[in-house]
Design a protein around this motif. Structure first.
Motif, PDB file in Angstrom:
ATOM      1  N   PHE A   1       0.833  -1.227  -0.046  1.00 51.28           N
ATOM      2  CA  PHE A   1       0.022  -0.059   0.024  1.00 51.28           C
ATOM      3  C   PHE A   1       0.735   1.218   0.026  1.00 51.28           C
ATOM      4  N   VAL A   2       1.893   1.328   0.816  1.00 53.40           N
ATOM      5  CA  VAL A   2       2.473   2.524   1.113  1.00 53.40           C
ATOM      6  C   VAL A   2       3.591   2.564  -0.247  1.00 53.40           C
ATOM      7  N   ASP A   3       4.072   1.573  -0.794  1.00 52.33           N
ATOM      8  CA  ASP A   3       4.930   1.653  -1.801  1.00 52.33           C
ATOM      9  C   ASP A   3       4.081   2.385  -3.167  1.00 52.33           C
ATOM     10  N   ARG A   4       3.010   1.743  -3.166  1.00 51.93           N
ATOM     11  CA  ARG A   4       1.635   2.288  -4.319  1.00 51.93           C
ATOM     12  C   ARG A   4       1.483   3.579  -4.265  1.00 51.93           C
ATOM     13  N   ASN A   5       1.190   4.147  -2.983  1.00 58.04           N
ATOM     14  CA  ASN A   5       0.990   5.684  -2.989  1.00 58.04           C
ATOM     15  C   ASN A   5       2.220   6.410  -2.959  1.00 58.04           C
ATOM     16  N   ALA A   6       3.236   5.866  -2.477  1.00 60.19           N
ATOM     17  CA  ALA A   6       4.542   6.837  -2.224  1.00 60.19           C
ATOM     18  C   ALA A   6       4.977   7.113  -4.056  1.00 60.19           C
ATOM     19  N   GLU A   7       4.515   5.963  -4.606  1.00 61.04           N
ATOM     20  CA  GLU A   7       5.130   6.189  -6.101  1.00 61.04           C
ATOM     21  C   GLU A   7       4.536   7.280  -6.827  1.00 61.04           C
ATOM     22  N   ALA A   8       3.234   7.330  -6.430  1.00 63.89           N
ATOM     23  CA  ALA A   8       2.191   8.339  -6.973  1.00 63.89           C
ATOM     24  C   ALA A   8       2.623   9.743  -6.549  1.00 63.89           C
ATOM     25  N   PHE A   9       3.151   9.801  -5.170  1.00 66.39           N
ATOM     26  CA  PHE A   9       3.619  11.245  -5.082  1.00 66.39           C
ATOM     27  C   PHE A   9       5.023  11.364  -5.696  1.00 66.39           C
ATOM     28  N   VAL A  10       5.907  10.542  -5.702  1.00 66.91           N
ATOM     29  CA  VAL A  10       7.072  10.911  -6.579  1.00 66.91           C
ATOM     30  C   VAL A  10       6.622  11.148  -7.747  1.00 66.91           C
ATOM     31  N   ALA A  11       5.952  10.417  -8.584  1.00 67.26           N
ATOM     32  CA  ALA A  11       5.498  10.922  -9.877  1.00 67.26           C
ATOM     33  C   ALA A  11       4.863  12.280  -9.781  1.00 67.26           C
ATOM     34  N   LEU A  12       4.281  12.521  -9.032  1.00 65.92           N
ATOM     35  CA  LEU A  12       3.784  13.945  -9.248  1.00 65.92           C
ATOM     36  C   LEU A  12       4.703  15.154  -9.308  1.00 65.92           C
ATOM     37  N   ALA A  13       5.701  14.875  -8.729  1.00 66.49           N
ATOM     38  CA  ALA A  13       6.985  15.837  -8.785  1.00 66.49           C
ATOM     39  C   ALA A  13       7.388  15.928 -10.332  1.00 66.49           C
ATOM     40  N   GLY A  14       7.391  14.796 -11.008  1.00 68.12           N
ATOM     41  CA  GLY A  14       7.827  15.021 -12.297  1.00 68.12           C
ATOM     42  C   GLY A  14       6.455  15.424 -13.221  1.00 68.12           C
ATOM     43  N   THR A  15       5.272  15.226 -12.919  1.00 63.32           N
ATOM     44  CA  THR A  15       4.329  15.636 -13.575  1.00 63.32           C
ATOM     45  C   THR A  15       4.274  17.089 -13.646  1.00 63.32           C
ATOM     46  N   LEU A  16       4.482  17.655 -12.458  1.00 62.09           N
ATOM     47  CA  LEU A  16       4.688  19.155 -12.108  1.00 62.09           C
ATOM     48  C   LEU A  16       5.763  19.986 -12.829  1.00 62.09           C
ATOM     49  N   GLY A  17       6.731  19.302 -13.458  1.00 62.96           N
ATOM     50  CA  GLY A  17       7.707  19.746 -13.725  1.00 62.96           C
ATOM     51  C   GLY A  17       8.943  20.238 -12.754  1.00 62.96           C
ATOM     52  N   VAL A  18       8.704  19.433 -11.476  1.00 59.77           N
ATOM     53  CA  VAL A  18       9.387  20.137 -10.580  1.00 59.77           C
ATOM     54  C   VAL A  18      11.051  19.347 -10.467  1.00 59.77           C
ATOM     55  N   ALA A  19      12.042  20.230 -10.544  1.00 58.55           N
ATOM     56  CA  ALA A  19      13.286  19.441 -10.613  1.00 58.55           C
ATOM     57  C   ALA A  19      13.943  19.366  -9.226  1.00 58.55           C
ATOM     58  N   ALA A  20      13.438  18.229  -8.410  1.00 54.66           N
ATOM     59  CA  ALA A  20      14.012  17.856  -7.191  1.00 54.66           C
ATOM     60  C   ALA A  20      15.198  17.194  -7.415  1.00 54.66           C
ATOM     61  N   ASP A  21      16.265  17.514  -6.489  1.00 54.21           N
ATOM     62  CA  ASP A  21      17.765  16.795  -6.630  1.00 54.21           C
ATOM     63  C   ASP A  21      17.633  15.842  -5.943  1.00 54.21           C
ATOM     64  N   ASP A  22      16.599  15.466  -4.896  1.00 56.87           N
ATOM     65  CA  ASP A  22      16.604  14.122  -4.289  1.00 56.87           C
ATOM     66  C   ASP A  22      15.205  13.917  -3.568  1.00 56.87           C
ATOM     67  N   VAL A  23      14.814  12.635  -3.587  1.00 54.12           N
ATOM     68  CA  VAL A  23      13.504  12.255  -2.886  1.00 54.12           C
ATOM     69  C   VAL A  23      13.809  11.108  -1.869  1.00 54.12           C
ATOM     70  N   ILE A  24      13.461  11.283  -0.819  1.00 55.39           N
ATOM     71  CA  ILE A  24      13.682  10.317   0.366  1.00 55.39           C
ATOM     72  C   ILE A  24      12.505   9.551   0.668  1.00 55.39           C
ATOM     73  N   ARG A  25      12.472   8.321   0.541  1.00 60.76           N
ATOM     74  CA  ARG A  25      11.268   7.521   1.201  1.00 60.76           C
ATOM     75  C   ARG A  25      11.564   6.980   2.691  1.00 60.76           C
ATOM     76  N   THR A  26      10.721   7.341   3.567  1.00 60.76           N
ATOM     77  CA  THR A  26      11.382   7.051   4.926  1.00 60.76           C
ATOM     78  C   THR A  26      11.193   5.421   5.149  1.00 60.76           C
ATOM     79  N   SER A  27      10.319   4.692   4.672  1.00 59.01           N
ATOM     80  CA  SER A  27      10.395   3.314   4.914  1.00 59.01           C
ATOM     81  C   SER A  27      11.498   2.597   4.071  1.00 59.01           C
ATOM     82  N   ARG A  28      12.038   3.189   2.925  1.00 61.04           N
ATOM     83  CA  ARG A  28      12.749   2.490   2.191  1.00 61.04           C
ATOM     84  C   ARG A  28      14.531   2.751   2.052  1.00 61.04           C
TER      85      ARG A  28
END
Ligand SMILES: [Zn+2]
Length: 460
Positions: free
Chosen positions: A69-96
């Motif tokens: 469940f967490v992996d699936r939703n977390a992927e959607a959040f990470v993907a959103l940054a890309g969709t919105l054109g956000v140039a993040a230098d790093d993405v941390i997932r606290t359980s992974r």
């Protein structure tokens, strides 16, 4: 050279992302891009808060394993940054992320070494939605003021953090501006909270209540680290704080600005608890905290569980990323909330991006092609208002963004478009060309106005 570290909060991944988090991502991205263009070294950090108890409960309700469940939703959040054109230098997932647990443990041990962690029996009313305890007087008719639900009574042995030791130092840091909190009313809110007296904070929970999900307390495996302690730690764990990486030296102790962006509902965690944890651990504090307002949708509070959020992925798919980014920057005030509707998005897009920017570009390129053989003339036009707008805009944008005022910054950019269109309307270049030496065909507008169709939108 200025070195700037910018962070977003880590959203809970108990459901798919809504537009409210999109706002924070876009704001952070604009600040990061602007500082980069100005020659700063910039790091933009985002991620997901995987370890919240409410993620566990949401997974149970969905009948799915927590990890899946967490992996699936977390992927959607990470993907959103890309969709919105956000140039993040790093993405941390606290359980992974292996960096995270090591860093949280180190932070915990540093506070323990300062004598700020102790165990005691505790009973309190806990709202899982907020992931915090409430005092009776903070509730509204016995219900959580954020969620309207009745918090559950929790009685257990917990680790406590001596927050009460840090009120005076925090007050001084905030009042002297060494810890800058914007906007001013949010700063006053924090100072008022500190003036009311800080009580020690429960910073762990039993493994049983946590359903075994989360980071175990160092040397006390029966307890799990409080999810806010865990999540706040990401601002340094993502910099390899726990593994002695050089990113920590570079971006935390070595940066000139450490700026946290967050929603006003989590102000206390960022402006009181987090700085107190850092003081206890002997680490530098953030330099700036900016708490943005909330988005409502058609005047309803956005709630993932109540289904009143707007799916930013669908919005971008239907209207494009620029309209969504522009709306978020142009309409959300520096202080206070903003109401989103698709009609407002369409109106803003048509007024400014289509009729403003789009037609300006279309007019200029068409006229250059038609009247100037496709070459931009070397002599600049006599257009004092337009020149002034162009000259002033960089300084205005710098000042507005130093103030975290995205509306003022976009207004400064808009002033150029406005002045340019006005200049064309007033000087009527097509008429000038007709009076020129070269014979011209009968005039027809060389551009064709176009607009975004008001497509039907679910729930609007
Ligand atoms: Zn709540």
């Amino acid at each position: 050279m200025t070195r700037t570290y910018i962070t977003t909060t880590l959203p809970y991944v108990n459901a798919r992302p809504h537009l409210g988090f999109g706002l924070e991502l876009v704001q952070a991205d604009v600040l990061a891009r602007h500082r980069r263009l100005r020659g700063d070294e910039v790091r933009l950090q985002t991620g997901t808060d995987d370890n919240a108890l409410k993620n566990v409960l949401a997974a149970e309700a969905a009948g799915v394993g927590v990890r899946e469940f967490v992996d699936r939703n977390a992927e959607a959040f990470v993907a959103l940054a890309g969709t919105l054109g956000v140039a993040a230098d790093d993405v941390i997932r606290t359980s992974r992320d292996p960096r995270h647990r090591a860093g949280v443990e180190r932070l915990w041990r540093a506070c323990a070494a300062s004598g700020d962690l102790y165990r005691r029996h505790y009973e309190g009313l806990y709202c899982v939605g907020c992931e915090r305890f409430y005092a009776e007087e903070e509730l509204r008719e016995g219900r959580c003021p954020e969620h309207g639900t009745r918090p559950g009574l929790v009685a257990e042995e917990n680790w406590f953090f001596r927050l009460s030791r840090y009120g005076e130092r925090l007050r001084e840091l905030i009042e002297t501006g060494r810890l800058r909190i914007e906007p001013a009313e949010r700063r006053n809110e924090v100072l008022g909270f500190i003036a009311g007296g800080l009580e020690d904070l429960s910073v762990s929970r039993s493994q049983a209540r946590a359903r075994g999900w989360g980071i175990p307390v160092p040397d006390d495996p029966d307890q799990v680290v409080y999810v806010w302690w865990d999540a706040l730690g990401n601002y340094v764990t993502a910099l390899d704080f726990g593994t002695d990486g050089e990113a920590y030296e570079r971006w935390w102790t070595g940066s000139d600005r450490r700026l946290h962006l967050l929603g006003k509902d989590v102000l206390r965690f960022h402006a009181v608890y987090w700085p107190a944890m850092l003081l206890s651990a002997g680490l530098p504090l953030p330099t700036e905290i900016y708490a943005h307002g909330h988005l409502t949708v058609a005047n309803r509070k956005i709630s993932k569980s109540a289904g009143t959020g707007v799916d930013p992925e669908a919005l971008v798919a239907a209207y494009g990323v620029d309209p969504v980014r522009w709306w978020l920057l142009r309409e959300v005030p520096r202080s206070g909330d903003a109401d989103f509707t698709v009609d407002r998005l369409i109106a803003r897009t048509n007024d400014e991006l289509v009729n403003g920017v789009g037609n300006l570009i279309s007019r200029v390129t068409a006229m250059v092609a038609k009247y100037r053989d496709g070459r931009v003339p070397e002599t600049p036009a006599d257009a004092p208002a337009l020149e002034a707008a162009c000259r002033q805009t960089p300084d205005l944008v710098d000042a507005a963004l130093a103030d975290l005022d995205f509306r003022r910054a976009t207004a400064a950019v808009w002033a150029i478009v406005d002045a340019a269109n006005r200049h064309i309307d007033e000087t009527r270049p097509w008429a000038l060309a007709r009076r020129g030496h070269r014979p011209q065909p009968p005039w027809t507008p060389p551009w064709r106005p176009w607009s975004v169709p008001a497509a039907p939108w679910p729930g609007n």
